[in-house]
Design an enzyme around this catalytic site. Structure first.
Site, PDB file in Angstrom:
ATOM      1  N   ALA A   1       0.799  -1.003   0.049  1.00 38.83           N
ATOM      2  CA  ALA A   1      -0.050   0.031  -0.150  1.00 38.83           C
ATOM      3  C   ALA A   1       0.856   1.190  -0.016  1.00 38.83           C
ATOM      4  O   ALA A   1       2.009   1.013   0.447  1.00 38.83           O
ATOM      5  CB  ALA A   1      -1.072  -0.032   1.278  1.00 38.83           C
TER       6      ALA A   1
ATOM      7  N   GLY B   1       0.829  -5.024   0.831  1.00 43.45           N
ATOM      8  CA  GLY B   1      -0.466  -5.022   0.170  1.00 43.45           C
ATOM      9  C   GLY B   1      -0.235  -5.857  -1.036  1.00 43.45           C
ATOM     10  O   GLY B   1      -1.309  -6.429  -1.790  1.00 43.45           O
TER      11      GLY B   1
ATOM     12  N   GLU C   1      -0.510  -9.230  -0.465  1.00 42.81           N
ATOM     13  CA  GLU C   1      -1.841  -9.622  -0.227  1.00 42.81           C
ATOM     14  C   GLU C   1      -2.607  -9.427  -1.420  1.00 42.81           C
ATOM     15  O   GLU C   1      -3.690 -10.310  -1.802  1.00 42.81           O
ATOM     16  CB  GLU C   1      -2.408  -8.510   0.894  1.00 42.81           C
TER      17      GLU C   1
ATOM     18  N   GLU D   1       4.733  -5.305   7.159  1.00 43.38           N
ATOM     19  CA  GLU D   1       3.884  -3.757   7.521  1.00 43.38           C
ATOM     20  C   GLU D   1       4.461  -3.545   9.023  1.00 43.38           C
ATOM     21  O   GLU D   1       4.337  -2.306   9.626  1.00 43.38           O
ATOM     22  CB  GLU D   1       2.549  -4.131   7.739  1.00 43.38           C
TER      23      GLU D   1
HETATM   24  N1  CAA Z   1       4.637   3.226  -0.814  1.00 45.53           N
HETATM   25  C1  CAA Z   1       5.078   4.376  -1.333  1.00 45.53           C
HETATM   26  N2  CAA Z   1       6.278   4.454  -1.941  1.00 45.53           N
HETATM   27  C2  CAA Z   1       6.920   3.342  -2.138  1.00 45.53           C
HETATM   28  C3  CAA Z   1       6.621   2.292  -1.647  1.00 45.53           C
HETATM   29  C4  CAA Z   1       5.187   1.994  -0.868  1.00 45.53           C
HETATM   30  N3  CAA Z   1       4.715   1.018  -0.190  1.00 45.53           N
HETATM   31  N4  CAA Z   1       7.374   1.285  -1.716  1.00 45.53           N
HETATM   32  C5  CAA Z   1       8.648   1.892  -2.430  1.00 45.53           C
HETATM   33  N5  CAA Z   1       8.244   3.021  -2.713  1.00 45.53           N
HETATM   34  C6  CAA Z   1       8.699   3.928  -3.230  1.00 45.53           C
HETATM   35  C7  CAA Z   1      10.130   4.651  -2.601  1.00 45.53           C
HETATM   36  O1  CAA Z   1       9.667   5.686  -1.557  1.00 45.53           O
HETATM   37  C8  CAA Z   1      11.075   5.161  -3.708  1.00 45.53           C
HETATM   38  O2  CAA Z   1      10.632   6.606  -3.920  1.00 45.53           O
HETATM   39  P1  CAA Z   1      11.570   7.784  -4.432  1.00 45.53           P
HETATM   40  O3  CAA Z   1      12.347   7.390  -5.475  1.00 45.53           O
HETATM   41  O4  CAA Z   1      10.557   8.934  -4.595  1.00 45.53           O
HETATM   42  O5  CAA Z   1      12.349   8.111  -3.135  1.00 45.53           O
HETATM   43  C9  CAA Z   1      10.573   4.500  -4.673  1.00 45.53           C
HETATM   44  O6  CAA Z   1       9.515   3.642  -4.836  1.00 45.53           O
HETATM   45  C10 CAA Z   1      11.843   3.291  -5.052  1.00 45.53           C
HETATM   46  O7  CAA Z   1      11.724   2.650  -3.859  1.00 45.53           O
HETATM   47  P2  CAA Z   1      13.268   2.263  -3.004  1.00 45.53           P
HETATM   48  O8  CAA Z   1      14.131   3.547  -3.423  1.00 45.53           O
HETATM   49  O9  CAA Z   1      12.952   2.042  -1.634  1.00 45.53           O
HETATM   50  O10 CAA Z   1      13.846   0.881  -3.758  1.00 45.53           O
HETATM   51  P3  CAA Z   1      14.854  -0.086  -3.440  1.00 45.53           P
HETATM   52  O11 CAA Z   1      14.975  -1.191  -4.539  1.00 45.53           O
HETATM   53  O12 CAA Z   1      15.900   0.658  -2.565  1.00 45.53           O
HETATM   54  O13 CAA Z   1      13.937  -0.789  -2.089  1.00 45.53           O
HETATM   55  C11 CAA Z   1      11.677  -1.951  -1.478  1.00 45.53           C
HETATM   56  C12 CAA Z   1      12.585  -1.657  -2.424  1.00 45.53           C
HETATM   57  C13 CAA Z   1      12.495  -3.161  -0.442  1.00 45.53           C
HETATM   58  C14 CAA Z   1      10.398  -2.544  -1.977  1.00 45.53           C
HETATM   59  C15 CAA Z   1      11.282  -0.713  -0.726  1.00 45.53           C
HETATM   60  O14 CAA Z   1      10.966   0.382  -1.499  1.00 45.53           O
HETATM   61  C16 CAA Z   1      10.484  -0.835   0.471  1.00 45.53           C
HETATM   62  O15 CAA Z   1      10.802  -1.477   1.599  1.00 45.53           O
HETATM   63  N6  CAA Z   1       9.187  -0.437   0.321  1.00 45.53           N
HETATM   64  C17 CAA Z   1       8.169  -0.465   1.300  1.00 45.53           C
HETATM   65  C18 CAA Z   1       7.674  -2.051   1.513  1.00 45.53           C
HETATM   66  C19 CAA Z   1       6.733  -1.910   2.575  1.00 45.53           C
HETATM   67  O16 CAA Z   1       6.875  -1.700   3.750  1.00 45.53           O
HETATM   68  N7  CAA Z   1       5.414  -2.399   2.032  1.00 45.53           N
HETATM   69  C20 CAA Z   1       4.237  -2.377   3.043  1.00 45.53           C
HETATM   70  C21 CAA Z   1       3.448  -1.311   2.961  1.00 45.53           C
HETATM   71  S1  CAA Z   1       2.137  -1.223   4.104  1.00 45.53           S
HETATM   72  C22 CAA Z   1       0.930  -2.048   3.476  1.00 45.53           C
HETATM   73  O17 CAA Z   1       1.048  -2.643   2.375  1.00 45.53           O
HETATM   74  C23 CAA Z   1      -0.295  -2.223   4.341  1.00 45.53           C
HETATM   75  C24 CAA Z   1      -1.159  -3.322   3.996  1.00 45.53           C
HETATM   76  O18 CAA Z   1      -1.193  -4.481   4.329  1.00 45.53           O
HETATM   77  C25 CAA Z   1      -2.613  -2.901   3.278  1.00 45.53           C
END
Ligand code: CAA
Length: 259
Positions: free
Chosen positions: A66, A110, A113, A133
């Site tokens: 998400a 998400g 999911e 998360e």
């Molecule tokens: N939401 C918003 N933006 C996101 C995102 C997310 N879930 N995941 C990645 N992005 C964005 C980053 O902020 C980044 O943006 P900028 O270039 O503007 O800085 C861009 O995508 C590229 O990401 P990274 O630079 O972080 O890329 P990476 O290769 O170094 O890492 C990753 C990849 C491991 C997937 C890392 O991006 C990450 O950990 N993302 C978050 C994963 C996460 O926590 N997901 C759970 C979200 S909560 C949820 O989903 C709730 C639910 O159950 C419904």
């Protein structure tokens, strides 16, 4: 209909393909994307020419979860009051035709999911699944705590949800989260092969089989078996049951009319 966060096309006139397309955000799932995804899936579901739907992402990310930038400011009143997630994510559960998730790269939070809401997952060798998360102070909110243990068992699900560790494609296949692992450059070819195979099946039986397998996930075994039995009986009211069985006995290829 034109979409901003999706690319939508058909293959062989029979398979609907939805590609999540927010490349800069690794396909982070915001409201617009989930609204559009619901609309695209419903349109394919209502299209008589379509027998199976594929949901996929980019090589790097199926979806990284998400959209955290959208969620960061939310208070309880925002998420409960506006029924966050239930409001639009659940649309996928109303789709009656088979939906395959073709996953390469990250399927996190998400994103994992969403893949699990599809009927089955075909993974590329570079796929990574996770429910991280907890690292951002929440828990999975789109069914992850329910579907992940049903798919991989309690121990691995607890491990992933509590430690946030990712599972690679090989582990995901061993654990039963994905049905097959294929080379990255063969992901769409293999997935379309599966989708086209499903399209050759009698449509009503495919819908009933999906509905019945899903019952195994959602209720008690005895209810599920009874539900399955009733749908099984109902199949004998279709022309395709007659055609399929007649063709088998006559050693000929069936000509299904989807009725
Ligand atoms: N939401 C918003 N933006 C996101 C995102 C997310 N879930 N995941 C990645 N992005 C964005 C980053 O902020 C980044 O943006 P900028 O270039 O503007 O800085 C861009 O995508 C590229 O990401 P990274 O630079 O972080 O890329 P990476 O290769 O170094 O890492 C990753 C990849 C491991 C997937 C890392 O991006 C990450 O950990 N993302 C978050 C994963 C996460 O926590 N997901 C759970 C979200 S909560 C949820 O989903 C709730 C639910 O159950 C419904």
């Amino acid at each position: 209909m034109a979409y901003e966060t999706l690319q939508v096309r058909t293959e062989a006139g029979q398979v609907g393909i939805v590609t999540l397309h927010r490349p800069k955000q690794l396909n982070a799932l915001n409201d617009q994307l989930m609204d559009e995804l619901g609309a695209a899936l419903k349109a394919f579901d209502a299209d008589d020419a379509i027998g199976c739907i594929v949901v996929t992402g980019s090589e790097k990310a199926f979806a990284a979860g998400a959209d955290i930038s959208a969620m960061a400011k939310y208070e309880f009143a925002d998420v409960y009051g506006r029924d966050f997630i239930s409001r639009n994510w659940e649309a996928i559960r109303s789709i009656r035709k088979p939906v395959i998730a073709a996953v390469s790269g990250f399927a996190l939070g998400g994103g994992c999911e969403l893949a699990m809401m599809c009927d089955f997952i075909i993974a590329a060798e570079n796929a990574k699944f996770g429910q991280p998360e907890i690292k951002i102070g929440i828990i999975p909110g789109a069914g992850g705590t329910q579907r992940l243990p049903r798919a991989v068992g309690k121990s691995k699900a607890m491990d992933m949800v509590l430690t946030s560790r990712m599972m690679d494609a090989q582990e995901a296949e061993r654990a039963g989260l994905v049905s097959r692992v294929v080379p990255l450059d063969k992901l769409m070819e293999e997935t379309l092969g599966a989708a086209l195979a499903i399209c050759q099946m009698p449509r009503l039986a495919a819908m009933a089989a999906k509905e019945s397998v899903n019952r195994a996930f959602e209720g008690a075994l005895s209810d599920g078996v009874q539900f399955e039995r009733r749908l099984f009986h109902a199949m004998f009211a279709t022309a395709d049951q007659k055609e399929g069985m007649d063709a088998f006995l006559a050693k000929r290829t069936p000509a299904f009319g989807h009725r």
